[in-house]
Design a protein around this motif. Structure first.
Motif, PDB file in Angstrom:
ATOM      1  N   MET A  83       0.807  -1.339   0.155  1.00  0.00           N
ATOM      2  CA  MET A  83       0.050   0.070   0.150  1.00  0.00           C
ATOM      3  C   MET A  83       0.959   1.389  -0.119  1.00  0.00           C
ATOM      4  SD  MET A  83      -3.343  -0.358  -0.216  1.00  0.00           S
ATOM      5  CE  MET A  83      -3.884   1.178   0.362  1.00  0.00           C
ATOM      6  N   VAL A 138      -2.267  -6.356  -7.759  1.00  0.00           N
ATOM      7  CA  VAL A 138      -3.743  -6.641  -7.677  1.00  0.00           C
ATOM      8  C   VAL A 138      -3.778  -7.859  -7.003  1.00  0.00           C
ATOM      9  CG1 VAL A 138      -5.735  -7.148  -8.863  1.00  0.00           C
ATOM     10  CG2 VAL A 138      -4.448  -5.180  -9.586  1.00  0.00           C
ATOM     11  N   ARG A 157      -2.739  -7.782  -3.458  1.00  0.00           N
ATOM     12  CA  ARG A 157      -3.701  -7.201  -2.579  1.00  0.00           C
ATOM     13  C   ARG A 157      -4.941  -8.077  -2.239  1.00  0.00           C
ATOM     14  NH1 ARG A 157      -2.763  -1.189  -4.704  1.00  0.00           N
ATOM     15  NH2 ARG A 157      -0.633  -0.869  -3.858  1.00  0.00           N
ATOM     16  N   PHE A 164      -8.226  -0.809   8.180  1.00  0.00           N
ATOM     17  CA  PHE A 164      -7.806   0.523   8.755  1.00  0.00           C
ATOM     18  C   PHE A 164      -8.171   0.891  10.075  1.00  0.00           C
ATOM     19  CE2 PHE A 164      -7.617  -0.151   3.844  1.00  0.00           C
ATOM     20  CZ  PHE A 164      -6.457   0.567   3.763  1.00  0.00           C
ATOM     21  N   PHE A 181     -17.426   1.629   2.222  1.00  0.00           N
ATOM     22  CA  PHE A 181     -18.045   2.419   1.149  1.00  0.00           C
ATOM     23  C   PHE A 181     -19.311   3.065   1.327  1.00  0.00           C
ATOM     24  CE2 PHE A 181     -15.142  -1.088  -1.299  1.00  0.00           C
ATOM     25  CZ  PHE A 181     -14.146  -0.046  -1.070  1.00  0.00           C
ATOM     26  N   LEU A 205     -14.369  -7.160  -8.354  1.00  0.00           N
ATOM     27  CA  LEU A 205     -13.248  -6.811  -9.068  1.00  0.00           C
ATOM     28  C   LEU A 205     -12.556  -7.959  -9.888  1.00  0.00           C
ATOM     29  CD1 LEU A 205     -11.636  -4.463  -6.006  1.00  0.00           C
ATOM     30  CD2 LEU A 205     -12.886  -3.586  -8.564  1.00  0.00           C
ATOM     31  N   ASN A 213     -12.440 -11.501   0.049  1.00  0.00           N
ATOM     32  CA  ASN A 213     -11.433 -11.925  -1.108  1.00  0.00           C
ATOM     33  C   ASN A 213     -10.910 -13.188  -0.964  1.00  0.00           C
ATOM     34  OD1 ASN A 213     -11.519  -9.821  -3.066  1.00  0.00           O
ATOM     35  ND2 ASN A 213     -10.337  -8.273  -1.822  1.00  0.00           N
ATOM     36  N   ASP A 259      -8.293   3.996  -0.126  1.00  0.00           N
ATOM     37  CA  ASP A 259      -7.414   3.151   0.260  1.00  0.00           C
ATOM     38  C   ASP A 259      -8.116   1.802   0.456  1.00  0.00           C
ATOM     39  OD1 ASP A 259      -5.198   4.836   0.503  1.00  0.00           O
ATOM     40  OD2 ASP A 259      -5.470   5.258   2.618  1.00  0.00           O
ATOM     41  N   ALA A 260      -9.206   1.915   0.897  1.00  0.00           N
ATOM     42  CA  ALA A 260      -9.854   0.656   1.103  1.00  0.00           C
ATOM     43  C   ALA A 260     -10.000  -0.083  -0.070  1.00  0.00           C
ATOM     44  CB  ALA A 260     -11.350   0.777   1.664  1.00  0.00           C
ATOM     45  N   SER A 261     -10.347   0.657  -1.006  1.00  0.00           N
ATOM     46  CA  SER A 261     -10.452  -0.051  -2.356  1.00  0.00           C
ATOM     47  C   SER A 261      -9.290  -0.578  -2.898  1.00  0.00           C
ATOM     48  CB  SER A 261     -11.012   0.920  -3.460  1.00  0.00           C
ATOM     49  OG  SER A 261     -11.122   0.545  -4.716  1.00  0.00           O
ATOM     50  N   LEU A 262      -8.179   0.158  -2.986  1.00  0.00           N
ATOM     51  CA  LEU A 262      -6.864  -0.388  -3.392  1.00  0.00           C
ATOM     52  C   LEU A 262      -6.374  -1.583  -2.929  1.00  0.00           C
ATOM     53  CD1 LEU A 262      -5.139   3.199  -3.748  1.00  0.00           C
ATOM     54  CD2 LEU A 262      -5.779   1.660  -5.753  1.00  0.00           C
ATOM     55  N   ALA A 263      -6.629  -1.564  -1.234  1.00  0.00           N
ATOM     56  CA  ALA A 263      -6.142  -2.834  -0.690  1.00  0.00           C
ATOM     57  C   ALA A 263      -6.836  -3.922  -1.096  1.00  0.00           C
ATOM     58  CB  ALA A 263      -6.414  -2.360   0.875  1.00  0.00           C
ATOM     59  N   LEU A 264      -8.130  -3.668  -1.387  1.00  0.00           N
ATOM     60  CA  LEU A 264      -8.895  -4.825  -1.560  1.00  0.00           C
ATOM     61  C   LEU A 264      -8.436  -5.418  -3.059  1.00  0.00           C
ATOM     62  CD1 LEU A 264     -12.452  -3.808  -0.640  1.00  0.00           C
ATOM     63  CD2 LEU A 264     -11.230  -5.732  -0.031  1.00  0.00           C
ATOM     64  N   GLY A 265      -7.607  -4.871  -3.702  1.00  0.00           N
ATOM     65  CA  GLY A 265      -7.130  -5.208  -4.921  1.00  0.00           C
ATOM     66  C   GLY A 265      -7.603  -4.602  -6.332  1.00  0.00           C
ATOM     67  N   ALA A 266      -8.468  -3.318  -6.011  1.00  0.00           N
ATOM     68  CA  ALA A 266      -8.763  -2.565  -6.830  1.00  0.00           C
ATOM     69  C   ALA A 266      -7.731  -1.939  -7.792  1.00  0.00           C
ATOM     70  CB  ALA A 266      -9.953  -1.703  -6.740  1.00  0.00           C
ATOM     71  N   THR A 267      -7.736  -1.652  -9.187  1.00  0.00           N
ATOM     72  CA  THR A 267      -6.775  -0.982  -9.903  1.00  0.00           C
ATOM     73  C   THR A 267      -7.225   0.528  -9.651  1.00  0.00           C
ATOM     74  OG1 THR A 267      -8.141  -0.811 -11.626  1.00  0.00           O
ATOM     75  CG2 THR A 267      -6.507  -2.683 -11.446  1.00  0.00           C
ATOM     76  N   GLN A 287     -10.321   1.177 -11.454  1.00  0.00           N
ATOM     77  CA  GLN A 287     -11.477   0.671 -10.751  1.00  0.00           C
ATOM     78  C   GLN A 287     -11.857   1.386  -9.549  1.00  0.00           C
ATOM     79  OE1 GLN A 287     -10.071  -3.290 -10.397  1.00  0.00           O
ATOM     80  NE2 GLN A 287     -11.409  -4.269 -11.797  1.00  0.00           N
ATOM     81  N   ARG A 292     -15.246   3.145  -9.254  1.00  0.00           N
ATOM     82  CA  ARG A 292     -16.446   2.464  -8.597  1.00  0.00           C
ATOM     83  C   ARG A 292     -16.384   3.159  -7.110  1.00  0.00           C
ATOM     84  NH1 ARG A 292     -15.983  -3.974  -9.778  1.00  0.00           N
ATOM     85  NH2 ARG A 292     -15.469  -3.678 -11.973  1.00  0.00           N
ATOM     86  N   VAL A 293     -15.255   3.604  -6.905  1.00  0.00           N
ATOM     87  CA  VAL A 293     -15.311   4.175  -5.130  1.00  0.00           C
ATOM     88  C   VAL A 293     -15.387   5.673  -5.189  1.00  0.00           C
ATOM     89  CG1 VAL A 293     -14.103   4.178  -3.054  1.00  0.00           C
ATOM     90  CG2 VAL A 293     -14.180   1.987  -4.282  1.00  0.00           C
TER      91      VAL A 293
END
Ligand SMILES: Nc1ncnc2c1ncn2[C@@H]1O[C@H](COP(=O)(O)OP(=O)(O)O)[C@@H](O)[C@H]1O
Ligand SMILES: [Mg+2]
Lengths: 289, 730
Positions: free
Chosen positions: A91, A119, A122, A129, A135, A149, A202, B616-624, B627, B631-632
């Motif tokens: 990150m 990707v 992660r 966090f 979201f 995703l 995931n 951050d949450a989205s990236l940490a979930l593996g989103a590019t 994305q 999406r976020v």
């Protein structure tokens, strides 16, 4: 279920925290099933991390995290716990100008090698966090976000997955009748468990929890701790915490960071009863931090 | 402590006062616009204290324009003038010089009420021109000291010699020796003959005098003709029974050609009269149907009599049409009631009851009185206020057939060369112009600004991001006059020369961008790392510059080689579309400089305001990053972005200088981007300073400004509502 009362360390017990914390650690360890210290999931060697040319945040960190165990990172603020945590799922890449030296391995694979798919990394390493950050969507969509995703799923598959993850995060009973309502309507503790459920969706190997309870009330904190207890074994969990009692309660192993260096790492009961380093002892006895 | 509290209080008061002030100002503006436009909706008013004197009735008569005095023409050729305040007779003349025993048998007032066309019992036909001289008693100029007298009176004879036959209907119009326009007269006789007489001016320089050469042509109808109306250039309508015929002199006045024959609605034609300008005629028939007619080519048909519209209200027994001298408004008079109708839009404005003892009547020259002569020997002027009869909802919003225009159209052309001009006040082309300008401004701006904002807020890093925004905001500060004249003076001709480049550039740049993207994706990761994510885009800048220069440099050669030297001319010929140099695309480009930065900064704020923790949450979930952005970041930012677009829309709708200077300003209803347009705002800027305060154009412009005001007000309010709503959700 642990019965321990979750409170901050009372000031009068500060004189003998080592024994108190050691007792808690030993007590909780006894409740946990024994896990084989078989393989190391995360391994770092001589890890140096720089926020820019001058600001080095991690110095020569060597650490091994065994599969299925709960490892607690403790240490005063700004000592690099979060930084280290964020190197594990890269990150830190999102911050411009950062640089990594040394090696971090996940399942024997160097995650900083150029051909690693971030990707995929992660997906395998979930993160929760400090502040709950669901979201602004429905509970259902929050859970389904990660899997959507990566794969196409049918409605039935998604429904099944959402239920499984919510159950996994001990949130199903509270939310099954309002899956389509906004996640923002949940309480802070529920939101944080939702974030854990979202990460679980995931199907990761590793869960990184960065002070997951610092924004929560004691009751919610207890629920998260219970949850960590449940997840132990199925997932390798790295948790950063400022709460010594929490570290003692939930972790198998504890690592103490100071000024970007890993001072000491070992069995939690041992760290809290017989710390090898002076700094560790002073920190856990509350002399600084 | 206390002092601070006081300061807080004062500040709060000042702020809320300011807020209230703004709201009040908006209300005041709205109120002012409504106040100025409201009289348009007022109904005609009739009645009040009449001016009344005792005086002999006569055949025909009226009042001069101040309604100080009344004149009447008698059967025996006498002309009298009476003071309307005292009732005293001012003058009596015999301007026609009739022979012994000869009487006036037909007399009709011209539309401008300055002429009387007449026929005598000896079959002589002429036009008596009236004029009045105004003087002031005692050297003080006001309404009380004003005195009227006949000015120069002259008679123009079409048929000066005595004839056997006496006409049943005549129409005649004077020529103008200086302007070399002909005099025309048409007379219908009971035996079916219809004679058209042309008077051609012949100027004799030696004697400094004009003689008129008269020639006549005749046709004979099967039935007895009843009414005649002259149009332009000797064309005329003649009615017999229920038929309306149109004729025109052809072959250099060698013959009269029948243009067409149409049955009038409602049976036998009883009365027909021209409206101001002689572009149309009002016809009344047996059963009281009132209709409006043209004699012109419509929809690619040859010239023919055209029944344009029938009026909703009928006037049973209609026997006179009395037109207004100011506008296309007329009074259709029956024995018991009269209808006030409007010409252009065909609206029946009002009707009123008439007394039985009225000998003749008309609308005063200034439309401020209805004038009656009563059989008992009285003359009356009753106050009249028709309001703004030309401004009807159908005149504003419907397709209308105008005099002299080939087909029904939405037309804005408020003023013309003469007082007789038919005002065309359709707001539709202006609304279309506004929409068209807005669309062409927003079409390139929205994607550019929104995508740029997203990129800047969420992909760019560090310093580049902090510098770009102020620069774009600097663009927003360019005065629109400058954009307008750069658009009009530079961009418009440049675009005409390089129209092809305009089409090629987006294509080439898009292909190049995608090509570079593909190339970039193929590069080994190690290489890619040399440029930070988000900085790679700057590699595009030199590429764009180089490609842009190449396209601009090459396009003239391509135009030369493929498109006969000019793409714009080629496109015009090939697609059969008109091209105007100052067109909507030019406006779109120029306005883009005003709108894009506005949308950009607001949208950028919206995107940036989405908390980083979500990303951050989205990236940490593996989103590019993509994305994550779509999406976020995008969903919670959407209200803000829509609000930004709405504000851009509001700006484009209200933008004046750019559309004024960068378009040709023709009020057309064509969506073709290669033609210009006229927007509501630009129209206000050009016409309002010229419009006489308080008249119908002035008020119509206020109506259009009210439209513009409400449009931008609604758009901006909506933008704010959306933005506030969106903020609550986050
Ligand atoms: N984004 C950043 N940029 C620069 N320096 C940072 C950034 N994040 C953290 N640091 C610095 O790195 C050090 C370690 O921080 P962190 O890992 O957050 O500490 P901890 O989580 O143990 O409290 C601190 O000195 C902090 O100031
Ligand atoms: Mg931290």
């Amino acid at each position: 279920m642990t019965e321990s009362v979750v409170t901050d360390v009372p000031s009068d017990t500060r004189s003998q925290p080592t024994t108190e914390l050691g007792r808690i650690a030993a007590d909780s360890a006894s409740r946990r099933s024994k896990l084989e210290l078989s393989e190391m999931v995360i391994r770092s060697e001589k890890l140096n991390f720089f926020y820019d040319q001058t600001a080095q945040a991690l110095f020569e960190v060597d650490i091994n995290v065994p599969r299925g165990q709960v490892v607690a990172f403790i240490g005063p603020s700004g000592c690099g716990k979060s930084t280290f945590l964020r190197t594990i799922n890269r990150m830190n890449d999102t911050i411009p100008g950062t640089r990594v030296e040394g090696m971090v391995q996940l399942d024997d694979q160097d995650i900083y090698s150029p051909d690693v798919d971030v990707v995929e990394l992660r997906r395998r390493v979930g993160m929760v966090f400090q502040r709950p950050n669901p979201f602004p969507m429905s509970i259902y969509d929050n859970i389904a976000f990660g899997p959507r995703l990566h794969t196409k799923m049918t409605k039935a598959q998604t429904d099944e997955l959402v239920e499984r993850c919510l159950r996994g995060a001990a949130l199903w009973d509270e939310t099954h009748d309002r899956l389509k309502s906004s996640a923002l309507a949940l309480s802070g503790g529920q939101q944080q468990r939702l974030c854990i459920a979202r990460a679980l969706a995931n199907d990761p190997e590793v869960l990184l929890l960065d002070e997951p309870c610092s924004a929560l009330d004691p009751n919610s904190t207890a629920k998260i701790e219970d949850l960590i207890f449940e997840l132990r074994g199925s997932y390798t969990i790295v948790i950063v915490t400022h709460n010594m009692q929490q570290a003692a309660r939930v972790s198998d192993r504890t690592a103490f960071f100071l000024k970007g260096k890993l001072i000491e790492e070992g069995n939690t009961t041992e760290i809290f009863t017989r710390p090898k380093h002076k700094e560790t002892e002073s920190y856990i006895t509350g002399r600084f931090g | 402590m206390d002092r601070r509290r006081i300061a807080d209080r004062v500040a709060a008061q000042v702020v809320s006062l300011g807020g209230i002030g703004v709201v009040l100002a908006v209300f005041f503006i709205a109120f002012y616009l409504i106040k100025e436009a409201a009289p348009l909706a007022a109904d005609p008013e009739y009645g009040g204290d009449p001016i009344r004197i005792e005086a002999p009735v006569g055949l025909v008569g009226g009042a001069e324009k101040f309604t100080d005095a009344s004149w009447r023409l008698f059967e025996d050729g006498r002309l009298q003038l009476h003071d309307l305040r005292t009732g005293a007779q001012l003058e009596e003349l015999e301007p026609l010089g009739l022979a012994e025993g000869e009487t006036v048998i037909l007399a009709e007032l011209s539309v401008d009420q300055a002429q009387v066309r007449f026929a005598t019992s000896a079959g002589r036909i002429g036009i008596l021109s009236l004029s009045f001289v105004t003087s002031f008693e005692g050297g003080v100029a006001n309404a009380d000291t004003r005195r009227q007298a006949f000015g120069e009176l002259s008679t123009f004879w079409f048929v000066e010699e005595a004839q056997e036959a006496v006409p049943v209907a005549i129409d005649a119009v004077l020529g103008d020796a200086e302007a070399r326009t002909n005099a025309w007269m048409v007379a219908a006789y009971a035996d079916g003959r219809v004679a058209l007489t042309r008077g051609q001016p012949r100027y004799n320089a030696l004697e400094d005098a004009t003689t008129w050469r008269m020639r006549s042509q005749e046709i004979t109808l099967d039935a007895a003709p009843a009414c005649v109306v002259l149009f332009e250039r000797g064309r005329f309508l003649v009615t017999a029974a229920d038929q309306v015929y149109g004729y025109e002199p052809a072959d250099k006045f060698a013959e009269l050609t029948l243009l067409g024959q149409v049955a009038a609605p409602g049976g036998e034609v009883r009365v027909a009269h021209e409206l101001i300008g002689r572009g149309s005629a009002i016809v009344g028939t047996e059963d009281g149907t009132i209709s409006r007619w043209l004699l012109q080519p419509v929809q690619e048909q040859p010239i023919a009599p055209i029944l344009l519209q029938e009026y909703e209200v009928r006037v049973p027994g209609v026997f006179a049409i009395l037109p207004s001298a100011r506008e296309r408004v007329f009074l259709a008079r029956g024995p018991e009631q009269a209808l006030v109708g409007q010409g252009t839009s065909g609206v029946s404005l009002t009707t009123f009851e008439l007394d039985a003892d009225i000998a003749w009547m008309n609308i005063a020259p200034r439309e401020d009185y209805l004038i009656f002569a009563r059989t008992g020997g009285a003359f009356e002027a009753v106050p009249l206020d028709l309001g703004f009869p030309e401004v009807t909802s159908s005149a504003l919003f419907s397709k209308l057939t105008y005099e002299g225009l080939p087909e029904p159209a939405y037309t804005w052309q408020s003023t013309g060369g003469s007082d007789e001009y038919e005002p065309k006040i359709s707001l539709v082309p202006l609304i279309i112009g506004t929409i068209k300008g807005t669309i062409w401004a927003l079409l390139p701006s929205i994607p550019l600004a929104v995508a740029g904002a997203l990129y800047c807020a969420r992909f760019l890093r560090g310093r580049s991001r902090e510098t770009i925004k102020p620069f774009v905001e600097l663009l927003a500060g360019i005065p629109s006059v400058i954009l307008g004249f750069v658009g009009g003076l530079y961009l418009a001709p440049a675009l005409q020369d390089r129209l092809l480049a305009l089409f090629l550039l987006p294509l080439v740049l898009a292909v190049a961008t995608m090509g570079l993207g593909a190339f970039w994706a193929r590069m080994p990761l190690r290489r890619r790392k040399t440029l930070h994510e988000g900085t790679a885009v700057f590699a595009l800048v030199p590429l764009y510059l180089v490609l842009g220069a190449i396209v601009l440099w090459l396009s003239p050669s391509i135009e030369l080689a493929i498109f006969d030297a000019s793409f714009s001319r080629w496109a015009v010929a090939y697609f059969d579309i008109p091209y105007e140099q100052k067109n909507a695309v030019v406006v779109g480009l120029a306005m883009g400089f005003a709108v894009t930065p506005l949308i950009f900064t607001l949208a950028e704020d919206a995107y940036r305001n989405v908390p980083q923790t979500l990303a951050d949450a989205s990236l940490a979930l593996g989103a590019t990053p993509w994305q994550t952005a779509l999406r976020v970041i995008e969903p919670p930012a959407r209200p803000g972005v829509i609000a930004a677009i709405m504000l851009g829309l509001g700006r484009a709708v209200g933008e004046t200088m750019i559309v004024l200077m960068a378009t040709g300003g023709t009020a057309i209803t064509d969506w073709n981007p290669l033609q210009g347009f006229r927007a509501l705002s630009a129209n206000l800027a050009t016409e309002l300073p010229e419009a006489p305060k308080g008249d119908s154009l002035y008020r119509t412009l206020f109506l259009s400004s009210l439209l513009l005001f409400s449009l931008t007000f609604v758009i901006n309010t909506l933008a704010e509502v959306i933005r506030v709503r969106g903020r609550k959700d986050l």
